[in-house]
Design a protein around this motif. Structure first.
Motif, mmCIF file in Angstrom:
data_model
loop_
_atom_site.group_PDB
_atom_site.id
_atom_site.type_symbol
_atom_site.label_atom_id
_atom_site.label_comp_id
_atom_site.label_asym_id
_atom_site.label_seq_id
_atom_site.Cartn_x
_atom_site.Cartn_y
_atom_site.Cartn_z
ATOM 1 N N UNK A 1 0.869 -1.224 0.039
ATOM 2 C CA UNK A 1 -0.198 -0.002 -0.028
ATOM 3 C C UNK A 1 0.912 1.127 -0.083
ATOM 4 N N UNK A 2 0.613 2.506 -0.599
ATOM 5 C CA UNK A 2 1.323 3.586 -0.769
ATOM 6 C C UNK A 2 1.518 4.181 0.464
ATOM 7 N N UNK A 3 0.614 3.961 1.220
ATOM 8 C CA UNK A 3 0.610 4.784 2.684
ATOM 9 C C UNK A 3 1.704 4.147 3.392
ATOM 10 N N UNK A 4 1.924 2.862 3.606
ATOM 11 C CA UNK A 4 2.822 1.995 4.081
ATOM 12 C C UNK A 4 4.083 2.160 3.588
ATOM 13 N N UNK A 5 4.215 2.069 2.263
ATOM 14 C CA UNK A 5 5.411 2.227 1.516
ATOM 15 C C UNK A 5 6.243 3.650 2.018
ATOM 16 N N UNK A 6 5.352 4.626 2.137
ATOM 17 C CA UNK A 6 5.959 5.886 2.494
ATOM 18 C C UNK A 6 6.331 5.992 3.541
ATOM 19 N N UNK A 7 5.574 5.601 4.731
ATOM 20 C CA UNK A 7 5.759 5.573 5.903
ATOM 21 C C UNK A 7 7.185 4.894 6.391
#
Length: 112
Positions: free
Chosen positions: A71-77
């Motif tokens: 998920x993009x949110x997890x990747x960026x975090x």
């Protein structure tokens, strides 16, 4: 990040790092959902929709028979935390941090 394109993980990391990407409205999809690799290619597309408690993946993902990888949110975090802990993290360090998060559901500690 522009969607509906195939990028290497190295290109994705570079976009997040250089552009200081904060928009997490994307997901990464791949042929397999195993460990990430720097030179592997991933499809960037939309989040799946939840319909009656089931994930419905974007048409471009199902047509290519791809699996959800990140998920993009997890990747960026994960990348943001890794870069806070180790400013000079290499691309390989960041791949290891992403894989660590997938396996342990926690951020990888960087030993100084």
């Amino acid at each position: 990040m522009r969607k509906h394109q195939e990028l290497s993980l190295e290109q994705i990391i570079e976009q997040v790092r250089v552009d200081q990407l904060v928009s997490d409205d994307f997901c990464l999809y791949g042929k397999e959902d195993g460990e990430l690799a720097l030179d592997s290619l991933y499809w960037v597309s939309d989040y799946p929709e939840v319909v009656e408690y089931h994930d419905v993946y974007p048409a471009d993902v199902t047509e290519q028979d791809l699996q959800l990888v990140y998920y993009g949110e997890q990747l960026i975090d994960v990348l943001a935390v890794a870069l806070e802990e180790k400013l000079d993290a290499s691309h390989q360090d960041l791949v290891e941090a992403l894989n660590y998060y997938q396996q342990h559901d926690s951020f990888m500690p960087f030993d100084d």
